[in-house]
Design an enzyme around this catalytic site. Structure first.
Site, mmCIF file in Angstrom:
data_model
loop_
_atom_site.group_PDB
_atom_site.id
_atom_site.type_symbol
_atom_site.label_atom_id
_atom_site.label_comp_id
_atom_site.label_asym_id
_atom_site.label_seq_id
_atom_site.Cartn_x
_atom_site.Cartn_y
_atom_site.Cartn_z
ATOM 1 N N HIS A 292 6.294 0.160 -0.664
ATOM 2 C CA HIS A 292 5.988 -0.711 0.475
ATOM 3 C C HIS A 292 6.089 0.057 1.791
ATOM 4 C CE1 HIS A 292 5.722 -4.127 3.064
ATOM 5 N NE2 HIS A 292 6.980 -4.046 3.458
ATOM 6 N N SER A 293 5.106 -0.145 2.686
ATOM 7 C CA SER A 293 5.145 0.360 4.052
ATOM 8 C C SER A 293 5.403 1.882 4.080
ATOM 9 C CB SER A 293 6.212 -0.410 4.842
ATOM 10 O OG SER A 293 6.205 -0.068 6.195
#
Length: 390
Positions: A292-293
């Protein structure tokens, strides 16, 4: 007469103006007025009135909060969600309170990883001495021995730690929205080994040692008159320093310094370290990543540094709102081609789920997560989308 906190706002402007106009006819009057203003400021009373001490509980019970059966954080007495503005007009104090609660929640999630998900906490570096700074990751018992498949989870940047996607969602929504626990449980149910990275745990903080008083340069006794002059200047300097320290640091917060963890001083270093010492040594025929991210950036950096090894073990990568950039990270053509075939990036979008989203970068496909960014904060806010790819 006491001075209000709002009056202090004008001090830097006043001082600056006086300095600029040095030598002017009003200099003496301004200096006298400034000294008079400063002499009337009672900082102890001012800070006591404007900001309470940063003295917060160290347990959820102390905060009078608990997670209910739905995994929602609720006040024990009122049943209400968490309130950030506990004290009006005291944003810094409220923020410190929020951070203190966040640290408790981090430990709570660690406990859930061990008790509910049955993961093991593994200290790193693996060869660390007793005295050096250490971090840790979490692994399922079969993470290194599962012959078929292994899932690796990497969260984003900021205050989140192993097992979390977004602290804000844990506090304001629920554990399923803000933690990796739904992913871990489903992965285990489907026969995956699991490794949970901890890429933001890069250093420990210790109190900064106080400066020691220096002896005279030659180590000999000074003449009494010279020593008296020096001590007088030293006392005046200390008095001024203590005065402004009260204003700068009214809560008397400790000065801290960072001791970085060997070979794990950044998310990128951490990803490479865990790959070399754990993932690369696993028996799994197929390795799957969910990142994620900033975790997506860390994965691309891992690929750049271990391209051949990653290609030989990794089957697919599910990215969510990844912030990687193949140009800035200087990922080569062969990496970009591999990512187009083996990666998918689900991004915040109002488009229907899995709708193709235009990308300016020639790397992996981008598709809609069917979520608005104001609501969407992690892969867990989607119905385990990675399993569509994995």
């Amino acid at each position: 007469m006491s001075i209000s906190l709002s009056s202090l706002i004008f001090l830097p402007i006043w001082i600056s103006t006086a300095q600029i106009q040095q030598g002017g006819p009003d200099e003496k009057e301004k200096t006298t007025a400034l000294k008079d203003l400063l002499s009337r400021i009672n900082l102890d009373e001012l800070m006591k009135k404007d900001e309470p001490p940063f003295d917060f509980p160290d347990t959820l019970e102390g905060f009078e909060y608990a997670f209910n059966e739905k995994g929602q954080l609720r006040h024990i007495k009122t049943g209400e969600p968490f309130v950030f503005n506990y004290r009006e007009d005291l944003h810094r104090w409220n923020q410190k309170r929020y951070e203190a609660l966040g640290e408790i929640i981090t430990k709570y999630v660690y406990e859930l990883l061990e008790k509910d998900c049955h993961l093991q906490k593994i200290s790193i570096p693996v060869d660390a001495t007793e005295s050096e700074p250490k971090s840790f990751i979490f692994m399922s018992e079969d993470a290194l021995t599962n012959p078929q498949k292994l899932m690796v989870l990497i969260h984003g940047s900021g205050v989140v730690r192993a097992g979390q996607w977004a602290r804000r969602l844990i506090i304001n929504e629920d554990l399923d929205s803000g933690t990796q626990i739904p992913f871990i449980k489903r992965a285990v149910d489907e026969g995956y080994g699991v490794i949970v990275l901890n890429p933001n745990e890069n250093y420990i903080e210790v109190e900064k040692p106080k400066m020691r008083k220096q002896l005279s340069a030659d180590g000999t006794d000074e003449p009494a008159e010279k020593r008296e002059r020096r001590e007088k200047v030293s006392k005046e300097t200390k008095k001024r320093r203590d005065f402004f320290e009260k204003y700068r640091n009214p809560q008397k917060e400790k000065e801290m310094m960072q001791l970085f963890i060997r070979e794990n001083g950044s998310p990128e270093e951490h990803a490479v370290y865990v790959w070399d010492h754990f993932i690369a040594k696993s028996a799994a025929e197929s390795v799957f990543f969910v990142a994620h991210s900033y975790g997506g950036l860390a994965f691309v950096e891992l690929m750049i540094q271990r391209e051949a090894d990653v290609k030989s073990k990794v089957t697919a990568v599910a990215l969510t709102d990844s912030v990687h950039n193949v140009w800035h990270q200087e990922a080569g053509k062969t990496i970009r081609e591999w990512m187009r075939e083996n990666c998918c990036n689900w991004v915040s979008s109002s488009e229907p789920l899995d709708t193709s989203v235009e990308s300016m970068l020639p790397d992996c496909p981008r598709v809609s997560a069917a979520a608005d960014r104001s609501r969407y904060g992690s892969p867990a806010s989607m119905p385990l989308l990675c399993h569509r790819k994995l």
